[in-house]
Scaffold this motif. Structure first.
Motif, PDB file in Angstrom:
ATOM      1  N   GLY A 197       0.815  -1.216   0.000  1.00 60.22           N
ATOM      2  CA  GLY A 197       0.000   0.000   0.000  1.00 60.22           C
ATOM      3  C   GLY A 197       0.842   1.255   0.000  1.00 60.22           C
ATOM      4  N   GLU A 198       1.926   1.244   0.777  1.00 56.97           N
ATOM      5  CA  GLU A 198       2.825   2.403   0.827  1.00 56.97           C
ATOM      6  C   GLU A 198       3.513   2.613  -0.519  1.00 56.97           C
ATOM      7  OE1 GLU A 198       5.482   1.478   4.002  1.00 56.97           O
ATOM      8  OE2 GLU A 198       4.037   2.011   5.553  1.00 56.97           O
ATOM      9  N   ILE A 199       3.918   1.536  -1.150  1.00 58.18           N
ATOM     10  CA  ILE A 199       4.565   1.621  -2.468  1.00 58.18           C
ATOM     11  C   ILE A 199       3.599   2.221  -3.482  1.00 58.18           C
ATOM     12  CG2 ILE A 199       5.492   0.259  -4.394  1.00 58.18           C
ATOM     13  CD1 ILE A 199       6.493  -1.756  -2.215  1.00 58.18           C
ATOM     14  N   LEU A 200       2.376   1.709  -3.502  1.00 59.67           N
ATOM     15  CA  LEU A 200       1.388   2.204  -4.469  1.00 59.67           C
ATOM     16  C   LEU A 200       1.057   3.667  -4.231  1.00 59.67           C
ATOM     17  CD1 LEU A 200      -0.922  -0.934  -4.475  1.00 59.67           C
ATOM     18  CD2 LEU A 200       0.544  -0.166  -6.352  1.00 59.67           C
ATOM     19  N   ARG A 201       0.899   4.063  -2.975  1.00 59.51           N
ATOM     20  CA  ARG A 201       0.597   5.460  -2.642  1.00 59.51           C
ATOM     21  C   ARG A 201       1.753   6.380  -3.044  1.00 59.51           C
ATOM     22  NH1 ARG A 201       0.343   5.050   2.533  1.00 59.51           N
ATOM     23  NH2 ARG A 201      -1.713   4.101   2.488  1.00 59.51           N
ATOM     24  N   ARG A 202       2.988   5.962  -2.710  1.00 60.10           N
ATOM     25  CA  ARG A 202       4.168   6.769  -3.038  1.00 60.10           C
ATOM     26  C   ARG A 202       4.290   6.977  -4.544  1.00 60.10           C
ATOM     27  NH1 ARG A 202       8.898   5.187  -4.864  1.00 60.10           N
ATOM     28  NH2 ARG A 202       8.580   3.033  -4.217  1.00 60.10           N
ATOM     29  N   LEU A 203       4.131   5.909  -5.308  1.00 58.00           N
ATOM     30  CA  LEU A 203       4.239   6.022  -6.761  1.00 58.00           C
ATOM     31  C   LEU A 203       3.144   6.922  -7.337  1.00 58.00           C
ATOM     32  CD1 LEU A 203       5.143   2.342  -7.637  1.00 58.00           C
ATOM     33  CD2 LEU A 203       6.586   4.350  -8.037  1.00 58.00           C
ATOM     34  N   ARG A 204       1.935   6.789  -6.803  1.00 56.75           N
ATOM     35  CA  ARG A 204       0.837   7.628  -7.295  1.00 56.75           C
ATOM     36  C   ARG A 204       1.135   9.099  -7.033  1.00 56.75           C
ATOM     37  NH1 ARG A 204      -3.416   9.776  -4.894  1.00 56.75           N
ATOM     38  NH2 ARG A 204      -3.321   8.462  -3.025  1.00 56.75           N
ATOM     39  N   ILE A 260      -0.751  -4.601 -12.047  1.00 61.21           N
ATOM     40  CA  ILE A 260       0.643  -4.241 -11.730  1.00 61.21           C
ATOM     41  C   ILE A 260       1.406  -3.967 -13.025  1.00 61.21           C
ATOM     42  CG2 ILE A 260       2.842  -5.125 -10.836  1.00 61.21           C
ATOM     43  CD1 ILE A 260       1.045  -4.356  -8.580  1.00 61.21           C
ATOM     44  N   VAL A 261       1.171  -4.786 -14.047  1.00 64.12           N
ATOM     45  CA  VAL A 261       1.822  -4.573 -15.346  1.00 64.12           C
ATOM     46  C   VAL A 261       1.392  -3.217 -15.925  1.00 64.12           C
ATOM     47  CG1 VAL A 261       1.990  -5.410 -17.726  1.00 64.12           C
ATOM     48  CG2 VAL A 261       2.121  -7.026 -15.821  1.00 64.12           C
ATOM     49  N   LYS A 262       0.095  -2.905 -15.865  1.00 68.29           N
ATOM     50  CA  LYS A 262      -0.391  -1.611 -16.363  1.00 68.29           C
ATOM     51  C   LYS A 262       0.238  -0.459 -15.594  1.00 68.29           C
ATOM     52  CE  LYS A 262      -4.950  -3.196 -17.869  1.00 68.29           C
ATOM     53  NZ  LYS A 262      -6.404  -3.079 -17.624  1.00 68.29           N
ATOM     54  N   LEU A 263       0.337  -0.602 -14.262  1.00 71.37           N
ATOM     55  CA  LEU A 263       0.939   0.455 -13.443  1.00 71.37           C
ATOM     56  C   LEU A 263       2.416   0.635 -13.779  1.00 71.37           C
ATOM     57  CD1 LEU A 263      -0.736  -0.352 -10.012  1.00 71.37           C
ATOM     58  CD2 LEU A 263      -0.984   1.784 -11.297  1.00 71.37           C
ATOM     59  N   SER A 264       3.129  -0.468 -13.979  1.00 71.76           N
ATOM     60  CA  SER A 264       4.552  -0.346 -14.308  1.00 71.76           C
ATOM     61  C   SER A 264       4.745   0.349 -15.653  1.00 71.76           C
ATOM     62  CB  SER A 264       5.244  -1.709 -14.283  1.00 71.76           C
ATOM     63  OG  SER A 264       4.807  -2.532 -15.326  1.00 71.76           O
ATOM     64  N   ILE A 311       8.603  -3.928 -12.957  1.00 70.02           N
ATOM     65  CA  ILE A 311       7.677  -4.611 -12.049  1.00 70.02           C
ATOM     66  C   ILE A 311       8.354  -4.857 -10.699  1.00 70.02           C
ATOM     67  CG2 ILE A 311       6.435  -6.782 -11.670  1.00 70.02           C
ATOM     68  CD1 ILE A 311       5.810  -6.788 -14.660  1.00 70.02           C
ATOM     69  N   ASP A 312       9.678  -4.981 -10.697  1.00 71.42           N
ATOM     70  CA  ASP A 312      10.422  -5.199  -9.452  1.00 71.42           C
ATOM     71  C   ASP A 312      10.227  -4.066  -8.448  1.00 71.42           C
ATOM     72  OD1 ASP A 312      11.400  -7.597 -10.360  1.00 71.42           O
ATOM     73  OD2 ASP A 312      13.295  -6.761 -11.076  1.00 71.42           O
ATOM     74  N   GLU A 313       9.859  -2.881  -8.923  1.00 68.23           N
ATOM     75  CA  GLU A 313       9.637  -1.743  -8.012  1.00 68.23           C
ATOM     76  C   GLU A 313       8.479  -2.007  -7.053  1.00 68.23           C
ATOM     77  OE1 GLU A 313      11.286   1.318  -7.917  1.00 68.23           O
ATOM     78  OE2 GLU A 313      12.700   0.613  -9.444  1.00 68.23           O
ATOM     79  N   PHE A 314       7.619  -2.968  -7.363  1.00 69.30           N
ATOM     80  CA  PHE A 314       6.470  -3.273  -6.531  1.00 69.30           C
ATOM     81  C   PHE A 314       6.768  -4.324  -5.462  1.00 69.30           C
ATOM     82  CE2 PHE A 314       4.694  -1.627 -10.473  1.00 69.30           C
ATOM     83  CZ  PHE A 314       3.821  -0.678  -9.977  1.00 69.30           C
ATOM     84  N   LYS A 315       8.017  -4.787  -5.404  1.00 69.16           N
ATOM     85  CA  LYS A 315       8.387  -5.802  -4.425  1.00 69.16           C
ATOM     86  C   LYS A 315       8.171  -5.263  -3.007  1.00 69.16           C
ATOM     87  CE  LYS A 315      11.815  -8.507  -6.847  1.00 69.16           C
ATOM     88  NZ  LYS A 315      13.241  -8.806  -6.925  1.00 69.16           N
ATOM     89  N   ILE A 316       7.667  -6.128  -2.179  1.00 69.02           N
ATOM     90  CA  ILE A 316       7.501  -5.787  -0.768  1.00 69.02           C
ATOM     91  C   ILE A 316       8.813  -6.146  -0.065  1.00 69.02           C
ATOM     92  CG2 ILE A 316       6.206  -6.274   1.334  1.00 69.02           C
ATOM     93  CD1 ILE A 316       3.859  -7.033  -0.508  1.00 69.02           C
ATOM     94  N   ARG A 317       9.342  -5.186   0.656  1.00 74.98           N
ATOM     95  CA  ARG A 317      10.639  -5.402   1.315  1.00 74.98           C
ATOM     96  C   ARG A 317      10.469  -5.700   2.771  1.00 74.98           C
ATOM     97  NH1 ARG A 317      12.833  -0.082  -1.507  1.00 74.98           N
ATOM     98  NH2 ARG A 317      12.448  -0.797  -3.582  1.00 74.98           N
TER      99      ARG A 317
END
Length: 64
Positions: free
Chosen positions: A4-11, A47-51, A58-64
């Motif tokens: 969720g944090e990754i998606l929010r940050r990218l948006r 995820i593919v559409k977002l990338s 797509i690796d940017e969406f990895k959960i760390r």
């Protein structure tokens, strides 16, 4: 960082509101809200559409 944090940050970094992003992806704004709250997660196809939209791997969406 959780999904969720990754998606929010990218948006935010790409200047989209939840409403604008939902129109871009042809999904509901509520879906984006749920992703960002970690209530649900986008499908792999989304995820593919977002990338593609964000011009990132797509690796940017990895959960760390």
């Amino acid at each position: 960082m959780i999904m969720g944090e990754i998606l929010r940050r990218l948006r935010y970094e790409h200047g989209f509101t939840q409403e604008e992003l939902s129109m871009e992806l042809n999904i509901s704004q509520q879906s984006i809200s749920k992703w960002e709250q970690d209530i649900s997660q986008p499908s792999f196809g989304t995820i593919v559409k977002l990338s593609t939209l964000y011009k990132i791997s797509i690796d940017e969406f990895k959960i760390r």
